[in-house]
Design a protein around this motif. Structure first.
Motif, short mmCIF file in Angstrom:
data_model
loop_
_atom_site.label_atom_id
_atom_site.label_comp_id
_atom_site.label_asym_id
_atom_site.label_seq_id
_atom_site.Cartn_x
_atom_site.Cartn_y
_atom_site.Cartn_z
N GLN A 138 0.83 -1.20 0.00
CA GLN A 138 0.00 0.00 0.00
C GLN A 138 0.86 1.25 0.00
OE1 GLN A 138 -3.03 -0.05 3.04
NE2 GLN A 138 -3.48 -2.19 2.67
N VAL A 139 1.93 1.25 0.79
CA VAL A 139 2.82 2.40 0.83
C VAL A 139 3.49 2.60 -0.52
CG1 VAL A 139 4.97 3.26 1.84
CG2 VAL A 139 3.20 2.31 3.32
N LEU A 140 3.95 1.51 -1.12
CA LEU A 140 4.57 1.61 -2.45
C LEU A 140 3.56 2.10 -3.48
CD1 LEU A 140 6.79 -1.59 -2.58
CD2 LEU A 140 7.58 0.78 -2.66
N GLU A 141 2.33 1.59 -3.42
CA GLU A 141 1.31 2.01 -4.36
C GLU A 141 1.00 3.49 -4.22
OE1 GLU A 141 -3.30 1.32 -4.54
OE2 GLU A 141 -2.27 -0.47 -5.33
N ASP A 142 0.88 3.97 -2.99
CA ASP A 142 0.62 5.39 -2.76
C ASP A 142 1.77 6.25 -3.27
OD1 ASP A 142 -1.83 4.83 -1.64
OD2 ASP A 142 -1.14 5.00 0.43
N SER A 143 2.99 5.80 -3.05
CA SER A 143 4.16 6.52 -3.54
C SER A 143 4.18 6.56 -5.06
CB SER A 143 5.42 5.83 -3.01
OG SER A 143 6.57 6.38 -3.56
N PHE A 144 3.87 5.43 -5.68
CA PHE A 144 3.81 5.36 -7.14
C PHE A 144 2.71 6.28 -7.67
CE2 PHE A 144 2.32 3.51 -11.14
CZ PHE A 144 3.52 3.39 -11.84
N ALA A 145 1.55 6.26 -7.03
CA ALA A 145 0.42 7.10 -7.46
C ALA A 145 0.79 8.58 -7.39
CB ALA A 145 -0.80 6.83 -6.58
N GLU A 146 1.42 8.98 -6.31
CA GLU A 146 1.81 10.38 -6.14
C GLU A 146 2.80 10.79 -7.23
OE1 GLU A 146 3.75 13.29 -2.75
OE2 GLU A 146 3.15 11.27 -2.19
N ALA A 147 3.78 9.94 -7.51
CA ALA A 147 4.77 10.25 -8.55
C ALA A 147 4.12 10.26 -9.93
CB ALA A 147 5.91 9.23 -8.50
N LYS A 148 3.26 9.31 -10.19
CA LYS A 148 2.62 9.21 -11.50
C LYS A 148 1.78 10.45 -11.80
CE LYS A 148 1.54 6.49 -15.01
NZ LYS A 148 2.50 5.96 -15.94
N ASN A 149 1.16 11.01 -10.78
CA ASN A 149 0.27 12.15 -10.97
C ASN A 149 0.98 13.50 -10.91
OD1 ASN A 149 -2.01 10.55 -11.31
ND2 ASN A 149 -2.40 10.47 -9.11
N GLU A 150 2.26 13.52 -10.57
CA GLU A 150 3.03 14.77 -10.47
C GLU A 150 3.26 15.36 -11.87
OE1 GLU A 150 4.57 18.02 -9.51
OE2 GLU A 150 4.16 16.70 -7.80
N ALA A 151 2.99 16.65 -12.03
CA ALA A 151 3.16 17.31 -13.32
C ALA A 151 4.57 17.84 -13.53
CB ALA A 151 2.15 18.46 -13.46
N ASP A 152 5.21 18.29 -12.47
CA ASP A 152 6.56 18.84 -12.57
C ASP A 152 7.56 17.71 -12.83
OD1 ASP A 152 9.28 19.46 -11.09
OD2 ASP A 152 8.37 21.43 -11.53
N PHE A 154 10.87 17.50 -12.79
CA PHE A 154 11.95 17.32 -11.82
C PHE A 154 11.43 16.60 -10.57
CE2 PHE A 154 14.44 18.65 -8.14
CZ PHE A 154 15.71 18.22 -8.54
N LYS A 155 10.31 17.09 -10.03
CA LYS A 155 9.73 16.45 -8.84
C LYS A 155 9.34 15.01 -9.14
CE LYS A 155 7.75 20.60 -6.73
NZ LYS A 155 6.49 21.28 -6.39
N LYS A 156 8.76 14.79 -10.34
CA LYS A 156 8.35 13.45 -10.75
C LYS A 156 9.56 12.51 -10.76
CE LYS A 156 5.34 11.59 -14.21
NZ LYS A 156 4.06 12.11 -14.09
N GLY A 157 10.67 12.97 -11.33
CA GLY A 157 11.88 12.15 -11.39
C GLY A 157 12.38 11.79 -10.01
#
Length: 175
Positions: A138-152, A154-157
């Motif tokens: 669940q923690v990994l999924e939430d982390s992946f979701a947050e990164a996947k949805n990031e528009a910036d 640099f932040k996404k990377g």
């Protein structure tokens, strides 16, 4: 756990009505829908969803539901797919191959909403009630979701770097 469901259909009214009906039944979830060819591919690639409801037949599009399922398994490895169609009998051989490969959570026939919505609700709720998602997943999924949805970018990377580090830690790598 991120409870976002993406409804994918080639008919706008079908996609919208399905998302709206499920939203009423499951208010603790977020339902998004797409129907335009370019929007479908963009949403599949650039947003996170824990479950995608994918219509198999998409007349007049360059792709069909199976192409979308393949794309989802490539770009959103934590997402599950519910294949929906009025023609499941026609696709049964291919669907069984996808089920055995683990690409599908469920297959459901389109039906009148009064019969179909409870079936879809049961599939969605059963998935989230399973003990198959331990806290680390669940923690990994939430982390992946947050990164996947990031528009910036640099932040996404950076977010994806952190995700990969945590993923490898879960597999026992400490360096």
């Amino acid at each position: 756990m991120n409870k976002t469901i993406l409804v994918i259909d080639d008919e706008e009214l079908q996609a919208k009505n399905l998302a709206d009906a499920l939203q009423k039944e499951l208010p603790e979830f977020v339902f998004n829908y797409v129907w335009k060819e370019d929007e479908i591919q963009k949403a599949v690639v650039s947003t996170f969803y824990s479950i995608a409801l994918v219509d198999l037949r998409m007349d007049g599009y360059k792709f069909d539901g199976f192409d979308i399922i393949d794309l989802i398994s490539d770009v959103n490895p934590f997402s599950k797919v519910v294949a929906v169609s009025a023609y499941t009998e026609e696709y049964m051989q291919k669907l069984s191959d996808y089920m055995s490969d683990g690409k599908l959570l469920s297959i459901t026939d389109k039906d009148s909403f009064d019969k179909w919505i409870p079936k879809l609700k049961d599939v969605i709720v059963a998935y989230y009630n399973k003990e198959m998602n331990p806290i680390t997943v669940q923690v990994l999924e939430d982390s992946f979701a947050e990164a996947k949805n990031e528009a910036d970018a640099f932040k996404k990377g950076k977010m994806f770097e952190d995700f990969v580090v945590n993923l490898f830690r879960q597999m026992g790598f400490v360096h």
